[in-house]
Design a protein around this motif. Structure first.
Motif, PDB file in Angstrom:
ATOM      1  N   PHE A 181      49.046 -29.405   1.584  1.00 58.36           N
ATOM      2  CA  PHE A 181      48.306 -30.128   2.629  1.00 58.36           C
ATOM      3  C   PHE A 181      49.141 -30.272   3.905  1.00 58.36           C
ATOM      4  CE2 PHE A 181      46.769 -33.964   4.780  1.00 58.36           C
ATOM      5  CZ  PHE A 181      45.388 -33.836   4.699  1.00 58.36           C
TER       6      PHE A 181
ATOM      7  N   SER B  99      48.649 -27.490  10.048  1.00 58.48           N
ATOM      8  CA  SER B  99      48.350 -27.756   8.643  1.00 58.48           C
ATOM      9  C   SER B  99      47.150 -28.698   8.589  1.00 58.48           C
ATOM     10  CB  SER B  99      49.553 -28.430   7.986  1.00 58.48           C
ATOM     11  OG  SER B  99      49.714 -29.725   8.520  1.00 58.48           O
TER      12      SER B  99
ATOM     13  N   HIS C 110      44.330 -34.388   9.977  1.00 56.39           N
ATOM     14  CA  HIS C 110      44.173 -35.528   9.055  1.00 56.39           C
ATOM     15  C   HIS C 110      45.535 -36.210   8.920  1.00 56.39           C
ATOM     16  CE1 HIS C 110      40.109 -34.254   8.050  1.00 56.39           C
ATOM     17  NE2 HIS C 110      40.559 -33.030   7.868  1.00 56.39           N
TER      18      HIS C 110
ATOM     19  N   SER D 110      37.899 -33.371  17.558  1.00 58.21           N
ATOM     20  CA  SER D 110      39.133 -32.871  16.948  1.00 58.21           C
ATOM     21  C   SER D 110      39.738 -31.726  17.751  1.00 58.21           C
ATOM     22  CB  SER D 110      38.852 -32.376  15.536  1.00 58.21           C
ATOM     23  OG  SER D 110      38.282 -31.082  15.577  1.00 58.21           O
ATOM     24  N   LYS D 111      40.988 -31.437  17.427  1.00 61.33           N
ATOM     25  CA  LYS D 111      41.602 -30.206  17.896  1.00 61.33           C
ATOM     26  C   LYS D 111      41.007 -29.067  17.082  1.00 61.33           C
ATOM     27  CE  LYS D 111      45.998 -32.397  18.849  1.00 61.33           C
ATOM     28  NZ  LYS D 111      47.353 -32.554  18.364  1.00 61.33           N
TER      29      LYS D 111
ATOM     30  N   ASN E 166      34.236 -35.220  15.413  1.00 62.83           N
ATOM     31  CA  ASN E 166      35.286 -36.203  15.177  1.00 62.83           C
ATOM     32  C   ASN E 166      35.877 -35.961  13.782  1.00 62.83           C
ATOM     33  OD1 ASN E 166      35.694 -39.198  13.854  1.00 62.83           O
ATOM     34  ND2 ASN E 166      36.347 -39.134  15.976  1.00 62.83           N
ATOM     35  N   THR E 167      37.194 -36.047  13.668  1.00 58.83           N
ATOM     36  CA  THR E 167      37.831 -35.828  12.364  1.00 58.83           C
ATOM     37  C   THR E 167      37.597 -37.037  11.454  1.00 58.83           C
ATOM     38  OG1 THR E 167      39.554 -34.505  13.412  1.00 58.83           O
ATOM     39  CG2 THR E 167      40.013 -35.316  11.193  1.00 58.83           C
TER      40      THR E 167
ATOM     41  N   THR F  90      37.949 -39.564   8.097  1.00 56.91           N
ATOM     42  CA  THR F  90      39.005 -39.970   7.168  1.00 56.91           C
ATOM     43  C   THR F  90      38.876 -39.169   5.873  1.00 56.91           C
ATOM     44  OG1 THR F  90      39.951 -41.793   5.905  1.00 56.91           O
ATOM     45  CG2 THR F  90      37.578 -41.850   6.192  1.00 56.91           C
TER      46      THR F  90
ATOM     47  N   THR G 154      37.460 -39.493   0.028  1.00 53.68           N
ATOM     48  CA  THR G 154      36.561 -38.347   0.249  1.00 53.68           C
ATOM     49  C   THR G 154      36.241 -37.630  -1.056  1.00 53.68           C
ATOM     50  OG1 THR G 154      36.075 -36.539   1.771  1.00 53.68           O
ATOM     51  CG2 THR G 154      38.249 -36.494   0.751  1.00 53.68           C
TER      52      THR G 154
ATOM     53  N   ARG H  69      26.852 -30.268   5.166  1.00 55.09           N
ATOM     54  CA  ARG H  69      26.498 -28.879   4.875  1.00 55.09           C
ATOM     55  C   ARG H  69      27.139 -28.339   3.603  1.00 55.09           C
ATOM     56  NH1 ARG H  69      29.984 -28.700   9.182  1.00 55.09           N
ATOM     57  NH2 ARG H  69      31.787 -27.314   9.079  1.00 55.09           N
TER      58      ARG H  69
ATOM     59  N   THR I  36      37.737 -27.146   0.943  1.00 55.92           N
ATOM     60  CA  THR I  36      39.092 -26.672   1.218  1.00 55.92           C
ATOM     61  C   THR I  36      39.070 -25.219   1.679  1.00 55.92           C
ATOM     62  OG1 THR I  36      39.968 -28.215  -0.416  1.00 55.92           O
ATOM     63  CG2 THR I  36      41.381 -26.369   0.176  1.00 55.92           C
TER      64      THR I  36
ATOM     65  N   ASN J  46      39.179 -23.430  12.582  1.00 52.81           N
ATOM     66  CA  ASN J  46      39.932 -24.483  11.901  1.00 52.81           C
ATOM     67  C   ASN J  46      41.367 -24.018  11.607  1.00 52.81           C
ATOM     68  OD1 ASN J  46      39.214 -27.234  11.170  1.00 52.81           O
ATOM     69  ND2 ASN J  46      39.911 -26.675   9.137  1.00 52.81           N
TER      70      ASN J  46
ATOM     71  N   ILE K 166      44.797 -28.616  -3.744  1.00 52.59           N
ATOM     72  CA  ILE K 166      44.595 -29.515  -2.592  1.00 52.59           C
ATOM     73  C   ILE K 166      43.577 -30.620  -2.934  1.00 52.59           C
ATOM     74  CG2 ILE K 166      43.777 -29.653  -0.190  1.00 52.59           C
ATOM     75  CD1 ILE K 166      45.258 -27.032   0.356  1.00 52.59           C
TER      76      ILE K 166
HETATM   77  C1  HEC Z   1      41.841 -28.565  13.467  1.00 53.31           C
HETATM   78  C2  HEC Z   1      41.609 -29.851  12.811  1.00 53.31           C
HETATM   79  C3  HEC Z   1      41.448 -29.855  11.309  1.00 53.31           C
HETATM   80  C4  HEC Z   1      42.221 -29.241  10.354  1.00 53.31           C
HETATM   81  C5  HEC Z   1      43.436 -28.359  10.570  1.00 53.31           C
HETATM   82  C6  HEC Z   1      41.652 -29.598   9.083  1.00 53.31           C
HETATM   83  N1  HEC Z   1      40.571 -30.410   9.251  1.00 53.31           N
HETATM   84 FE1  HEC Z   1      39.467 -31.228   7.793  1.00 53.31          FE
HETATM   85  N2  HEC Z   1      38.113 -31.833   9.165  1.00 53.31           N
HETATM   86  C7  HEC Z   1      38.247 -31.711  10.529  1.00 53.31           C
HETATM   87  C8  HEC Z   1      36.991 -32.046  11.179  1.00 53.31           C
HETATM   88  C9  HEC Z   1      36.724 -32.045  12.670  1.00 53.31           C
HETATM   89  C10 HEC Z   1      36.075 -32.331  10.151  1.00 53.31           C
HETATM   90  C11 HEC Z   1      34.577 -32.619  10.315  1.00 53.31           C
HETATM   91  C12 HEC Z   1      33.893 -31.261  10.492  1.00 53.31           C
HETATM   92  C13 HEC Z   1      32.387 -31.269  10.572  1.00 53.31           C
HETATM   93  O1  HEC Z   1      31.763 -32.292  10.333  1.00 53.31           O
HETATM   94  O2  HEC Z   1      31.819 -30.198  10.848  1.00 53.31           O
HETATM   95  C14 HEC Z   1      36.820 -32.213   8.897  1.00 53.31           C
HETATM   96  C15 HEC Z   1      36.294 -32.499   7.643  1.00 53.31           C
HETATM   97  C16 HEC Z   1      37.017 -32.450   6.464  1.00 53.31           C
HETATM   98  C17 HEC Z   1      36.553 -32.934   5.185  1.00 53.31           C
HETATM   99  C18 HEC Z   1      35.203 -33.593   4.906  1.00 53.31           C
HETATM  100  C19 HEC Z   1      35.329 -35.099   4.999  1.00 53.31           C
HETATM  101  C20 HEC Z   1      34.001 -35.809   4.886  1.00 53.31           C
HETATM  102  O3  HEC Z   1      34.006 -37.036   4.698  1.00 53.31           O
HETATM  103  O4  HEC Z   1      32.938 -35.186   4.996  1.00 53.31           O
HETATM  104  C21 HEC Z   1      37.552 -32.677   4.271  1.00 53.31           C
HETATM  105  C22 HEC Z   1      37.539 -33.021   2.794  1.00 53.31           C
HETATM  106  C23 HEC Z   1      38.625 -32.030   4.990  1.00 53.31           C
HETATM  107  N3  HEC Z   1      38.275 -31.927   6.317  1.00 53.31           N
HETATM  108  C24 HEC Z   1      39.791 -31.580   4.406  1.00 53.31           C
HETATM  109  C25 HEC Z   1      40.694 -30.747   5.072  1.00 53.31           C
HETATM  110  C26 HEC Z   1      41.725 -29.979   4.400  1.00 53.31           C
HETATM  111  C27 HEC Z   1      42.010 -30.002   2.902  1.00 53.31           C
HETATM  112  C28 HEC Z   1      42.363 -29.278   5.369  1.00 53.31           C
HETATM  113  C29 HEC Z   1      43.479 -28.265   5.189  1.00 53.31           C
HETATM  114  C30 HEC Z   1      43.204 -27.160   4.278  1.00 53.31           C
HETATM  115  C31 HEC Z   1      41.737 -29.617   6.644  1.00 53.31           C
HETATM  116  N4  HEC Z   1      40.716 -30.493   6.407  1.00 53.31           N
HETATM  117  C32 HEC Z   1      42.144 -29.140   7.868  1.00 53.31           C
HETATM  118  C33 HEC Z   1      39.395 -31.325  11.185  1.00 53.31           C
HETATM  119  C34 HEC Z   1      40.402 -30.578  10.597  1.00 53.31           C
END
Ligand code: HEC
Ligand code: HEC
Length: 375
Positions: A57, A69, A74, A87-88, A98-99, A101, A105, A116, A125, A134, A173
């Protein structure tokens, strides 16, 4: 006689059921309270697999250019969100959501703001790693990169996965994500202020919040339309807009070049009448003190403003849920509700159990050298 026998079997079943019930009370240390709200139960976790997942992670080698990463977005000290409105994204693009929490989860029924992905965290993942905007990583390349690191080779073996593989990365993960469970809030500890207690009553009663924010995580895991306004940045900033368009083309959003809004759950359900447009997943209300700004696009900055938003009957949207209507709460009632929302946050999960302290690149010389050149 038959009657009596049935009666006696019935009695035995009753005694047995009562016993099971009493046993349940003893075994279940954190029972849900009578109103359906209580502490979030921690899932069972395999410690070795979770430790491996934790290292992955925090490892930037899982992204295409080895620069970001999961923890880039997160961030543990920010409730595993990032404090940004939007988010970035992978270098060369910018995000349009928005990213959220990651605390609790693992217990959701569907993921991402539009819901989705309704299968499991293994798929979430995979999407997070491979999605071009991403982490833009090819799973086969990732697997080979991970194999270069002797520490991983050892950890995969010890976790019972054998050789590092992309399949086991996608399992490890989620195992780590299962360790992220809310702990220590005033709500769970029964230490709410009087104002927060009054806010809780409003939440369940007059303000109608609990019809969607239900259960221990304060979410029904369903999408609804509350009329949150769109974030104009997505149409003003080319780097964000092109990411949204690329996403829209991939998801089959009709007429995407003329769409001026985030369609939300429509990408999952594609209803012909468009009644699913603008629905977003009900978020958890736990850890809100760590995760501002709020909503799928960061359009609301503070909890006070969130409560104002609901008190005014939400936003404007033809598809708005009929439960979102002006509430007529007094100033004091509004501040009680804010106090209640604040009582649902615990301490940040930043201890050694959750955060990887080692400087990770150190074990893979080629990437270490390359990153040094870039900086
Ligand atoms: C560049 C920023 C970014 C990175 C890097 C990233 N995330 Fe996220 N993550 C987001 C965003 C923004 C969302 C919401 C996306 C959407 O709703 O379409 C999200 C959503 C999620 C969710 C869903 C949470 C929910 O409550 O629905 C999970 C689980 C998650 N990410 C895990 C990970 C994991 C594991 C990794 C690494 C393998 C990762 N993310 C890498 C930005 C990031
Ligand atoms: C009809 C269902 C519904 C009702 C009723 C409802 N909410 Fe929500 N709530 C949602 C949805 C859906 C979102 C996410 C909207 C978005 O992302 O655009 C949300 C978002 C939030 C957020 C932001 C959380 C975050 O992390 O971004 C807070 C805080 C919140 N609601 C509190 C409340 C309060 C307080 C009430 C009662 C006054 C309430 N909600 C009533 C469905 C509902």
């Amino acid at each position: 006689m038959i009657n009596r026998r049935i009666h006696s079997i019935g009695k035995q079943i009753f005694v047995f059921a009562a016993g099971v019930f009493a046993l349940g009370l003893i075994i279940n240390a954190t029972p849900a309270s009578a109103d359906g709200f209580g502490p979030v139960k921690a899932p069972k976790v395999n410690a070795k697999k979770a430790a491996l997942g934790k290292r992955l992670f925090f490892d930037p080698r899982l992204s295409g250019d080895a620069a970001i990463s999961c923890s880039t977005c997160h961030i543990p000290s920010k409730g595993f969100a990032d404090g940004l409105e939007l988010s970035k994204a992978y270098p060369g693009s910018d995000g349009f959501r928005n990213t959220p929490t990651l605390i609790n989860t693992a217990q959701r029924a569907a993921w991402f703001h539009d819901g989705r992905i309704g299968t499991n965290l293994n798929d979430v993942t995979r999407e997070s790693i491979t999605e071009t905007y991403n982490m833009n990583m090819d799973m086969r390349l990732m697997q080979e990169r991970v194999k270069q690191d002797p520490i991983y080779v050892k950890m995969f073996k010890e976790a019972g996965y054998g050789e590092p593989s992309n399949g086991s990365i996608r399992k490890a993960i989620p195992e780590y994500l299962k360790t992220l469970t809310s702990r220590g809030s005033a709500f769970d500890a029964g230490k709410m202020s009087d104002a927060a207690k009054r806010g809780f009553e409003l939440f369940k009663g007059k303000a109608g919040c609990a019809s969607c924010h239900s259960g221990n995580r304060f979410t029904d895991d369903q999408p609804h339309n509350t009329g949150v306004p769109n974030n104009p940045e997505i149409w003003k900033k080319p780097l964000r807009h092109m990411t949204y368009v690329a996403f829209g083309l991939f998801m089959g959003i009709e007429n995407i070049m003329n769409v001026r809004r985030d369609v939300g759950a429509h990408v999952r359900t594609h209803k012909a009448d468009g009644s699913d447009i603008g629905k977003f997943m009900t978020p958890t209300l736990r850890e809100l003190n760590q995760t501002a700004p709020y909503m799928h696009n960061g359009m609301i900055k503070t909890l006070k403003q969130v409560v104002e938003f609901y008190n005014n009957g939400g936003g404007n949207d033809v598809n708005k849920d009929s439960r979102i209507k002006p509430l007529g709460l007094s100033k004091e009632e509004r501040s009680n509700l804010v106090a209640f929302l604040g009582s649902l946050s615990g301490k940040p999960l930043t201890g050694a159990q959750h955060v990887w302290k080692e400087k990770i690149n150190v074990n893979y010389q080629p990437i270490k050298d390359w990153l040094k050149q870039r900086n």
